[in-house]
Design a protein around this motif. Structure first.
Motif, PDB file in Angstrom:
ATOM      1  N   GLN A 121     -30.726 -40.692  -5.356  1.00  0.00           N
ATOM      2  CA  GLN A 121     -31.674 -40.161  -6.321  1.00  0.00           C
ATOM      3  C   GLN A 121     -32.711 -41.206  -6.687  1.00  0.00           C
ATOM      4  N   ARG A 122     -33.864 -40.746  -7.087  1.00  0.00           N
ATOM      5  CA  ARG A 122     -34.931 -41.655  -7.504  1.00  0.00           C
ATOM      6  C   ARG A 122     -34.421 -42.560  -8.629  1.00  0.00           C
ATOM      7  N   SER A 123     -34.572 -43.854  -8.445  1.00  0.00           N
ATOM      8  CA  SER A 123     -34.043 -44.835  -9.392  1.00  0.00           C
ATOM      9  C   SER A 123     -34.708 -46.174  -9.115  1.00  0.00           C
ATOM     10  N   PRO A 142     -37.179 -44.928  -4.404  1.00  0.00           N
ATOM     11  CA  PRO A 142     -38.368 -44.312  -5.013  1.00  0.00           C
ATOM     12  C   PRO A 142     -38.427 -42.801  -4.854  1.00  0.00           C
ATOM     13  N   ILE A 143     -37.457 -42.227  -4.124  1.00  0.00           N
ATOM     14  CA  ILE A 143     -37.468 -40.791  -3.869  1.00  0.00           C
ATOM     15  C   ILE A 143     -36.051 -40.232  -3.987  1.00  0.00           C
ATOM     16  N   SER A 168     -40.283 -53.882   5.064  1.00  0.00           N
ATOM     17  CA  SER A 168     -40.890 -53.811   3.732  1.00  0.00           C
ATOM     18  C   SER A 168     -40.113 -52.887   2.798  1.00  0.00           C
ATOM     19  N   LEU A 169     -38.802 -52.797   3.005  1.00  0.00           N
ATOM     20  CA  LEU A 169     -37.993 -51.892   2.187  1.00  0.00           C
ATOM     21  C   LEU A 169     -38.047 -52.241   0.706  1.00  0.00           C
ATOM     22  N   ARG A 170     -37.860 -53.504   0.364  1.00  0.00           N
ATOM     23  CA  ARG A 170     -37.865 -53.897  -1.052  1.00  0.00           C
ATOM     24  C   ARG A 170     -39.228 -53.673  -1.707  1.00  0.00           C
ATOM     25  N   GLY A 217     -39.734 -50.157  -2.667  1.00  0.00           N
ATOM     26  CA  GLY A 217     -38.823 -49.563  -3.637  1.00  0.00           C
ATOM     27  C   GLY A 217     -37.476 -49.136  -3.104  1.00  0.00           C
ATOM     28  N   PHE A 218     -37.203 -49.407  -1.813  1.00  0.00           N
ATOM     29  CA  PHE A 218     -35.931 -49.017  -1.217  1.00  0.00           C
ATOM     30  C   PHE A 218     -34.938 -50.180  -1.258  1.00  0.00           C
TER      31      PHE A 218
END
Length: 299
Positions: free
Chosen positions: A35-37, A41-42, A64-66, A69-70
């Motif tokens: 979940q988005r958190s 990010p999604i 570029s995951l971090r 937002g992943f």
């Protein structure tokens, strides 16, 4: 689907318990939902491919995951379950090639991931104890888990994971008590430290402390400051190390520390780690190397 026979099973050491994404059908990117958190990010439902998944099962934004937002993706570790399920249990045939197998494959991955994690802990337990009875218990558990894996998907999905986890947990507690006994004399504890299993130490300032032999199993250490701390013999089984500051800390002899915990924490090149774990790449870029006597917790 095939079971894992003796001729194809890698030796039960850490080499068989490390993720090899090249031999996996991106099961962590499909089987699990999120979940988005602050970690994602999604929203993504379980059993569906991540929108960043390429046709060859690679991640299109892996580098570029971090920044995107992943963060949760960079923390996760399957303990080698991905390649075991993909290549051994499902004979190298992906869920894309056989969509009808996806529910069973994803369910199997969820269970195998837990079994692999238990195997990882049991390998360390065997290295930590000299007690004959504990070694015998460890051997029984490892043999039992291997028997489940050898039984194929039907045996895996039918196994009582919770009961097995409880048995492994009790064994690890016994091993921890034995191992920590040799460190307690060097501990630098103070009244009010509240260092015990499941302790809430979120944001606690424990800089440059000798916490040797402390039992922090299941402790909440979110955002705690452990810069320069000596964690020799500290039981960190299941401890929450999200954003814990580990700059310059000595974790080389910490008990039951995993790669996932390190990936969730913050640290630097000066931190000492167990030889079995890797230094997270984001430590040298996202963390500021600092003295354990610096001021307030850095943002």
């Amino acid at each position: 689907m095939t079971s894992i026979d003796a001729s194809s099973t890698p030796s039960d050491d850490r080499s068989a318990l490390r993720a090899n994404c090249a031999d996996c059908f991106a099961l962590c990117c499909t089987a699990f939902g999120f979940q988005r958190s602050t970690d994602f990010p999604i929203d993504k439902p379980a059993g569906t491919p991540c929108l960043n998944l390429a046709d060859d099962f690679s991640c299109t934004i892996h580098e570029s995951l971090r920044p995107r937002g992943f963060r949760g993706c960079t923390v996760f570790d399957c303990f080698g379950a991905g390649q075991l399920v993909s290549q051994e249990l499902f004979s190298g045939t992906s869920w894309r090639d056989r969509p009808d197998t996806s529910p069973e494959m994803f369910a199997t991955f969820s269970v195998v991931r837990q079994l692999q994690e238990m195997r990882w802990y049991l390998v360390e337990a065997a290295e930590r104890t000299a007690a004959t009875d504990l070694m015998a218990h460890i051997s029984r558990l490892r043999t039992g888990i291997q028997r489940i894996l050898d039984g194929g998907t039907s045996e895996i999905l039918a196994c009582d994971v919770e009961s097995l986890r409880a048995d492994v947990r009790h064994l690890l507690i016994d091993v921890s008590e034995e191992a920590r006994g040799g460190y307690l004399a060097g501990a630098d504890t103070e009244p009010g430290d509240d260092l015990h299993p499941s302790a809430d130490l979120a944001g606690r300032d424990l800089r440059a402390r000798r916490l040797c032999g402390a039992d922090l199993r299941g402790a909440i250490l979110i955002g705690a400051d452990l810069r320069g701390a000596d964690l020799a013999g500290v039981d960190l089984l299941g401890a929450d190390l999200r954003d814990t500051r580990l700059d310059g800390a000595d974790l080389s002899a910490a008990l039951f520390l995993t790669q996932m915990q390190l990936n969730a924490a913050r640290g630097d090149e000066a931190a000492l780690l167990p030889t079995t774990l890797d230094r997270p790449g984001h430590w040298t870029t996202a963390s500021r190397a600092s003295s354990p006597t610096d001021g307030e917790l850095s943002p």
